[in-house]
Design an enzyme around this catalytic site. Structure first.
Site, short mmCIF file in Angstrom:
data_model
loop_
_atom_site.label_atom_id
_atom_site.label_comp_id
_atom_site.label_asym_id
_atom_site.label_seq_id
_atom_site.Cartn_x
_atom_site.Cartn_y
_atom_site.Cartn_z
N ASP A 1 -17.91 -23.11 -14.12
CA ASP A 1 -18.22 -23.75 -12.84
C ASP A 1 -18.39 -22.66 -11.81
OD1 ASP A 1 -18.03 -26.27 -13.67
OD2 ASP A 1 -16.00 -26.67 -12.98
N ASP B 1 -13.28 -29.03 -13.88
CA ASP B 1 -12.18 -29.48 -13.04
C ASP B 1 -12.23 -30.98 -12.79
OD1 ASP B 1 -14.38 -29.52 -11.50
OD2 ASP B 1 -13.68 -28.10 -9.98
N ASP C 1 -15.84 -33.96 -16.45
CA ASP C 1 -16.02 -32.79 -17.32
C ASP C 1 -15.33 -32.98 -18.66
OD1 ASP C 1 -17.51 -31.31 -15.52
OD2 ASP C 1 -15.75 -30.51 -14.51
#
Length: 1206
Positions: free
Chosen positions: A465, A786, A790
């Site tokens: 990310d 997070d 996901d």
């Protein structure tokens, strides 16, 4: 645990009732019964019994707005009446149980039996003093004392076995203790937001009590049962309790019941807690499952026999088995077989396990053959020598003496087997992993699955990310476009029209989670503290910079008065809040990704604060002149807009597309999130180590590209791709919209940045890279995540990293490792530790195989030529102890060095034993064999001592054989130093003092060896040596180090004849194993490895069992409880055969259309289902699917993991 309700309520249930009458107007039983209702029935029940949720709060003596008071006496009383929010863990195994389990080792049992027979026979004397009749078998017993000492060998073997067992049990015990410590640390870290005295507090989950008002938000895992008292757009994933993967919409007027162990997938709200711990829905099921292991197994087996279905019995065993975390030998087979029947695996067995298992089996088979041949040769030789050559008759009174000989030969054979079977391998793996896990805690990696840490060493790709991982996640608004002006820094309030400023302030203050706020700095002169969503904090910070106060606006319109909230999610990429104005009309405030929200705007505020039309060409111009320049500076752009709606006719709130349209743009804000200073260096290390870093982000492509360039993910002159999610989807899907592997294969090797991506895109990319076959090695992918969505990508990846600070509970649940500091550099540390584990195992293997080869050949040749093994059984056990337990401790605890990041990953198919290692093993083996055979056949002449060869049965120990034993052990000790390097390095002492464990073990072993030789006497078959003999032994031992230098000088490339060993199992092997499931090999190494991965992570939502278990217990347990009145209650199981509890983590729906399971997914309701209690959501070997693949018949897969049973 069945009666643990008593343990946790000091008062007896009867007294509880009275206590309730006095203190609260509702009893524990009433609340338990209430929580079994769902939907409309629940609403009806609440209305009948309490009037409404406020009535319920009133009866629980709590305030819906201010929560409980912080009065300790009140909290204590609630604990006593309603229980604590704590499900008692299963008792750990006692040390004696672990000892008993260690005793189950087959080779040890054989040795014990042989030793006992030997012990019994040693007391037998043939009648009639003349033992000549029995041939020369008992010759040499000159003195009485020697004859009496025959029992010593048997006793010594038993003692050594005991020693090995205690050491193994101690290792298991300390391992278990360590994991429990880790587990309790994880539990202590789980906190939840509750309102007490009107302020929001984060308290440990265990401290929540009935009557608390808890704030629930996107991504939470609910820790207790409750009733919703205020909610915005709340959707819950209840699959962990009901098995239905569709999200359930919760609202005060349709279904207010929130259950523990379920996940919040969208929205936010407040609930009043009505049941905690063992009285919550999850707790009740836990109580049913954990009621007395022994009875449970009996019941299970009876149940299985009554049933006609043949496979039921096996499934019942599986339940009993899954419930016992540390499993002894018997569990392995069933579990193995069950595993084979499972549907296609989700995650393969970890790379190292696969290779080790295969290698251990091969070595074990070779050892078995060698030991069998040894025994046969010894017996044949003895029989021919005694009865043919000497032509003696078989006399009855001599039988015990002959048997004693056979037992001696048998013991030698078993000892060869003991030395040959590398039972130290699983121990080394476990020690190495456990040691690494402990140390990784200090490097901010909280490892949830042991093998993740080793898989990380093979990682070839990391999909990271951007926000929070590569950047600091401290966002600040630095630019703003408002009233047709682009300010490159935040302006003073005078530069903005009053109307626009008021609109902007109200829009930001109301249209953000009320949990997001900015607090004063902790220390003087520090930066203000951001709490909650960081993007919202940046916008609130902007309001403060414009000299306005967001708190005043929120006080005027508290959260309860918001008319409707469309919460942010990855599909909308925006958040909208509806408020009702005093004139009954509505105003919608919206904020979100600028290019998405601007498409929904039809007007924009001008400089004087009035609105003027906003046409598509104006939008294109704004994108070009405002948004792209901001994005190229690496800024995240957020658009803030509003719309007014009339009250008549009432808008259709569910028609979101129409409601959030025709907006008026107030401002576009540029938010900066600086790159973490340490990240560029960490990414450089990854690239040097052969790992490709890809950024997968929901941000604008220009912002993503700018940040990627700052981090060093993309560099000028490289050949790379940066693309947006929709572009990516267009290129990987065919006309039918299906994802095609060949299309992904054209993109992923060059892809470095995927922007504006949804969690589905992330999952598709990860799956595409893992399934790709264009590289010779299968890619090993690590992913960071997070958000709740996901989950699928984290599960699909070989290693999933969840963010410890910004991550939601759902993401943590799906992950393998939690980054406690959300920092990318911690991932690099994980890579280092993973490679270190792999190298530690290789070092241990190199050392152990050298010992194995030498010891087996010496025992075998010695036995064939001299009818006796030069190394006695007890000595062999000591060598086994050195090389298994001690060496695994010494070599598996080497700390990692930066040098590990200078090489490419080994890859999945690379052999465990490289050609360099094979050269070392064979080279040192040759040296040791030459020395030992020289000593064996001419040693007595060199040292001028009596020969130890051809000694009779109970002859005293000879100096000759003692020297051989001593030299052998000293050579192993010095070779252990050589084994510290496996890539042909010259300096084997490099960094030796940075590992105190290694130094302690080598010196300690040396000290014990001196004691054994000098004082071991008869039990160890040792005769004390003088100083000169000791110096010669030491000299030969040190020769190992010099010989090691010689071996290093021989270039490996010249030795074409050397073969590698320990390849991973080939794909066709795996197929063959599946076919041959019934003739399944009993795989000790694998079972041991699995024993090493237990006791992780007990959390509330990890229940996975089918209806039959509960029914089985129901007969005795459930009858004692109060029967639920309602036929549709979740616990009236007999009414609902379809009640299926599946594992929550796996039910996170895959958003991708192609992955969405068909509606007719539960044909399994009528079948006999495998019963397994899964204890861990994403066990290393978990094989649970959202949907059963079409080609796999039979029941859906059970979870296969011993990790963390309850």
């Amino acid at each position: 645990m069945a009666n643990s309700s008593v343990d946790f309520h000091p008062k007896k249930p009867g007294m509880d009732g009275k206590a309730c009458a006095e203190d609260f107007e509702v009893s524990l039983e009433e609340l338990r019964a209430l929580m079994e209702f769902r939907g409309a029935e629940a609403l009806q029940k609440i209305q009948e019994s309490y009037g409404d949720t406020e009535g319920l709060c009133h009866r629980l003596k709590t305030s819906p707005t201010d929560g409980l008071s912080d009065d300790p006496a009140d909290l204590e009383k609630r604990w006593q009446v309603f229980g604590q929010n704590f499900i008692p863990p299963k008792k750990p195994k006692t040390f004696l149980q672990l000892v008993w389990e260690a005793l189950q080792d087959v080779t040890l049992i054989i040795l014990e039996i042989a030793a006992i027979i030997s012990l019994g026979l040693s007391f037998y004397q043939p009648p009639g003093g003349d033992s000549e009749v029995c041939g020369n078998v008992s010759g040499g017993m000159e003195d009485e004392g020697e004859a009496e000492a025959g029992w010593i060998e048997g006793a010594a073997i038993l003692l050594s076995v005991l020693c090995v067992v205690v050491v193994t049990a101690f290792n298991d015990w300390s391992k278990e203790k360590q994991f429990r410590g880790l587990q309790s640390r994880i539990e202590q870290e789980q906190r939840f937001a509750v309102v007490r005295n009107g302020t929001v507090l984060q308290i440990p989950v265990a401290e929540m009590v009935v009557g608390d008002v808890a704030q629930v938000k996107y991504g939470d895992l609910l820790p207790a049962d409750g009733v919703l008292i205020q909610g915005n757009d709340l959707k819950i994933d209840e699959s962990s309790l009901t098995g239905e993967s569709d999200h359930v919409r919760k609202a005060i007027d349709r279904d207010p019941m929130l259950l523990s162990g379920t996940h919040v997938m969208e929205g936010s709200g407040k609930m009043v807690v009505t049941a905690v711990g063992i009285n919550s829905q999850t707790g009740i099921i836990f109580t049913l499952l954990g009621a007395g292991d022994v009875e449970e197994e009996k019941k299970e087996n009876k149940k299985g026999r009554k049933d006609e279905h043949r496979n039921k019995e096996k499934q019942d065993e599986a339940v009993a088995m899954e419930m016992q975390p540390l499993k002894s030998a018997e569990g392995g087979e069933v579990e193995e077989r069950e595993k084979k029947k499972a549907s296609v695996p989700k995650k393969e067995k970890s790379v190292l396990q696969g290779k080790l298992t295969k290698l251990a089996v091969q070595i074990g088979k070779a050892g078995l053959v060698m030991s069998a041949i040894t025994v046969i040769i010894l017996m044949l030789y003895f029989v021919i020598e005694t009865f043919v050559v000497q032509d003696r008759p078989w006399l009855t009174e001599c039988t015990p003496i002959y048997v004693q000989y056979f037992v001696k030969f048998f013991i030698i054979g078993v000892t060869v087997l003991v030395v040959a079977v590398p039972e130290g391998l699983p121990l080394a793996v476990t020690i190495s992993l456990a040691y690494s896990v402990k140390k990784m805690m200090k490097d901010n990696n909280l490892v949830r699955h042991l093998d993740a840490c080793e898989t990380m060493g093979n990682a070839t790709a990391i999909c990271s990310d951007k926000t929070g991982t590569l950047t600091t996640n401290r966002m600040t608004a630095v630019q703003i476009y408002i009233g047709d002006q682009h300010f490159h820094e935040i302006p003073t309030p005078q530069h903005i029209s009053h109307h626009a400023l008021e609109l902007l302030t109200t829009a930001i203050s109301l249209n953000s989670a009320y949990t997001s706020k900015i607090l004063a700095a902790d220390k003087e002169g520090g930066l203000p503290k951001q709490v909650g969503n960081k993007t919202e904090c940046a916008l609130l910070g902007l309001v403060l910079d414009l000299k306005r106060d967001y708190q005043c606006v929120r006080e005027q319109i508290p959260e309860e008065k918001l008319y409707k909230v469309y919460t942010f999610n990855s599909v909308r990429k925006s958040m909208s809040t509806v408020v009702q104005l005093p004139d009954r009309s509505f105003r919608i405030y919206s904020k979100g990704a600028s290019e998405i929200l601007l498409k929904k705007c039809s007007s924009v505020l001008s400089r004087d604060g009035g609105a003027h039309p906003f046409r598509p060409r104006d939008r294109d111009e704004m994108v070009k002149k405002v948004i792209e320049p901001m994005a190229c500076d690496g800024l995240r752009t957020i658009c803030v807009a509003y719309r007014d709606l009339t009250a008549d006719p009432l808008p259709e709130w569910d028609n979101e597309a129409d409601i959030i349209n025709n907006l008026t743009c107030i401002a576009v804000v540029g938010i900066e999130d600086p790159v973490r200073p340490e990240v560029p260096e960490a990414i450089r290390k990854c690239q040097r180590a052969g790992i490709t870093v890809r950024m997968v982000t929901g941000d604008n492509i220009n912002t993503a590209r700018a940040i990627a360039a700052k981090c060093g993910i993309i560099q000028a002159g490289d050949d790379f791709l940066c693309m947006e999610g929709k572009d990516f989807n267009r290129r990987i899907r065919n006309e039918k919209g299906e994802v095609e592997q060949e299309r992904i294969d054209k993109i992923w090797p060059k892809l470095r940045v995927l922007a504006r991506s949804s969690p589905t895109d992330k999952h598709t990319l990860v799956k595409g890279i893992i399934d790709s076959t264009i590289c010779e090695q299968r890619q090993v992918v690590a992913v960071t995540g997070d958000g709740t969505n996901d989950g699928p990508a984290l599960k699909k990846a070989d290693v999933g990293f969840a963010m410890g600070i910004a991550g939601t509970d759902v993401a943590k649940e799906a992950s393998d490792i939690i980054l406690t500091d959300d920092n990318f550099t911690s991932i690099v540390k994980a890579v280092m530790w993973g490679r270190n584990v792999y190298d530690s195992i290789s070092k241990f293997l190199q050392f152990q195989l050298t010992v194995n080869v030498v010891a087996v050949i010496v025992a075998f040749t010695g036995a064939c030529i001299t009818q006796d093994s030069p190394l006695k059984a007890v000595q062999m056990l000591w060598v086994n102890l050195i090389m298994d337990t001690f060496a695994s401790l010494a070599l598996a605890t080497e700390p990692p060095t930066e040098a590990l990041l200078l090489r490419k990953p080994y890859g999945r198919n690379n052999p465990l034993i490289s050609r360099t290692m094979m050269k070392n093993i064979l080279g040192h083996g040759v040296y040791q064999l030459i020395i030992i055979f020289t000593l064996l056949f001419v040693g007595e002449r060199i040292f001028d001592i009596d020969s130890g060869r051809d000694a009779p049965l109970h002859a005293p120990p000879s100096e000759h054989y003692t020297i051989i034993f001593n030299t052998f052990v000293l050579m192993q000790l010095f070779n252990e130093i050589n084994a510290r390097k496996i890539h042909g390095e010259r300096n084997v002492f490099d960094g030796i003092f940075s590992n105190p464990i290694f130094c302690t073990i080598v010196l300690g072993t040396f000290a014990i060896q001196i004691a054994i030789v000098q004082f071991g006497g008869k039990p160890f078959s040792c005769s004390p040596l003088n100083v000169e003999q000791w110096l010669w032994c030491l000299f030969v031992g040190v020769g190992e180090l010099l010989w090691g230098q010689l071996i290093s000088s021989v270039p490996t490339s010249q030795l074409k004849c050397l073969k590698e060993a320990g390849h991973g199992p080939a794909p066709d092997d795996i197929m063959d194993e599946d076919l041959a499931e019934d003739e399944e090999e009993i795989d000790h190494a694998e079972r041991e490895l699995r024993r090493g991965q237990i006791l992780w992570f007990r959390g509330l939502n990890r229940i996975q069992t089918q209806i039959r278990v509960v029914k089985a217990f129901r007969s005795s347990l459930y009858d004692g409880m109060e029967k639920p009145e309602s036929r549709s209650s979740i616990h009236d199981f007999q009414a609902h055969p379809e009640f299926i509890i599946t594992d929550s983590g796996h039910s996170i729906p895959l958003i991708d259309e192609t992955d969405r399971p068909p509606r007719s997914r539960y044909p399994t309701r009528q079948q006999s289902l495998p019963v397994t209690l899964n204890c861990n959501n994403n066990a290393a070997e978990s094989r649970v699917y959202l949907t059963r693949p079409a080609h796999v018949p039979g029941p859906p897969s059970p979870m296969h993991s011993f990790e963390t049973c309850l």
